[in-house]
Write an enzyme that holds these catalytic residues in place. Sequence first.
Site, short mmCIF file in Angstrom:
data_model
loop_
_atom_site.label_atom_id
_atom_site.label_comp_id
_atom_site.label_asym_id
_atom_site.label_seq_id
_atom_site.Cartn_x
_atom_site.Cartn_y
_atom_site.Cartn_z
N LEU A 104 40.50 5.40 30.45
CA LEU A 104 40.68 4.05 31.00
C LEU A 104 39.53 3.12 30.63
O LEU A 104 39.55 1.94 31.00
CB LEU A 104 40.80 4.13 32.52
CG LEU A 104 42.04 4.84 33.06
CD1 LEU A 104 41.96 4.98 34.57
CD2 LEU A 104 43.31 4.10 32.67
N THR B 78 32.17 10.30 25.88
CA THR B 78 32.65 11.25 26.87
C THR B 78 32.61 12.65 26.27
O THR B 78 32.06 12.86 25.18
CB THR B 78 34.07 10.86 27.35
OG1 THR B 78 34.44 11.67 28.45
CG2 THR B 78 35.09 10.98 26.23
N LYS C 117 28.38 14.39 25.28
CA LYS C 117 27.29 13.90 26.13
C LYS C 117 25.94 14.55 25.82
O LYS C 117 24.90 13.96 26.08
CB LYS C 117 27.65 14.07 27.60
CG LYS C 117 28.78 13.14 28.04
CD LYS C 117 28.98 13.15 29.54
CE LYS C 117 30.03 12.14 29.96
NZ LYS C 117 30.19 12.06 31.43
N GLY D 181 30.76 22.48 39.13
CA GLY D 181 30.68 22.36 37.68
C GLY D 181 29.24 22.23 37.22
O GLY D 181 28.33 21.97 38.03
N GLY E 234 28.43 20.75 33.80
CA GLY E 234 28.37 19.99 32.56
C GLY E 234 27.57 18.70 32.70
O GLY E 234 26.76 18.54 33.61
N GLY E 235 27.84 17.77 31.80
CA GLY E 235 27.07 16.53 31.77
C GLY E 235 27.20 15.70 33.03
O GLY E 235 26.21 15.11 33.51
N ARG F 107 26.16 30.05 32.92
CA ARG F 107 26.27 28.84 32.10
C ARG F 107 25.68 27.61 32.79
O ARG F 107 25.91 26.49 32.36
CB ARG F 107 27.74 28.60 31.75
CG ARG F 107 28.38 29.74 30.95
CD ARG F 107 29.83 29.47 30.64
NE ARG F 107 29.99 28.30 29.80
CZ ARG F 107 31.18 27.81 29.42
NH1 ARG F 107 32.29 28.41 29.84
NH2 ARG F 107 31.26 26.75 28.66
#
Length: 265
Positions: A10, A54, A58, A117, A119-120, A146
Amino acid sequence: MLGRPVAHSLSPVLHRAAYAALGLDWSYDAVDCGVDDLADVLAARSGWAGFSCTMPLKHAALDVATEVAPLARAVGCANTLLPADGGGWVADNTDVAGIVAALAEYAVAPSTVTVLGAGGTAQASVAALLALGVGACTVLVRDPARAGVVTATGERLGVEVTVAPLAPDADALGADLVVSTLPPRAADPLAGHAWTSRQAVLDVAYDPWPSALARAAGDRGAKVVGGALMLLHQASVQVALMTGEQAPVDDMRAALRAAVPDAGL
């Protein structure tokens, strides 16, 4: 907008609305780009005013940048690339500001925080805790091995990060604020948790909305903050960085509401 996949994003709705409101004859396109493509994509567009990045870019954005803004360096990832003086790109991070502003709209002021999570966006969530006055959090991940990048973010910023397995019965799901940075539908198994009205839940996944997690938490009285709201606020900071003008947040919000009326804005 660079990423893979990227067609669902979006961000073009938000940026195009901002440029129109500012009277700028600018375009904003979604460009499919993987990690191995990034350097060539940037080289072919050296005259552009900037890029939103995105997943899966990242972390790669830091590697291709000629300069890294202090916040992006501290977080350990970037979602924005801006032209550098003399050529090249400056990597920056507006996800942190997006998270803080989205939570502020709902007056969320937690004492305890759990992030889902690693991640970034999880890294940005840990960085956002400093603005909330929170010095520690629990990070729940499917594979604790991780979680190195998010624990490293905590170490750089002085936020104590405790890593634990992600499970529907995890005690840490009882935190004042739970931030899910998981991909769409990945948090669905947590919908059966006994959410309460003293909690707030920020689910950064905005398609579909409401997610099963958001619906379940809201049904039990929790404050639910949607990912589209975070997207709006991080994009507004990008617009300001790219144009040098104050972002027209109201116009951007209106455009997003028109595009996705049920996005929780």
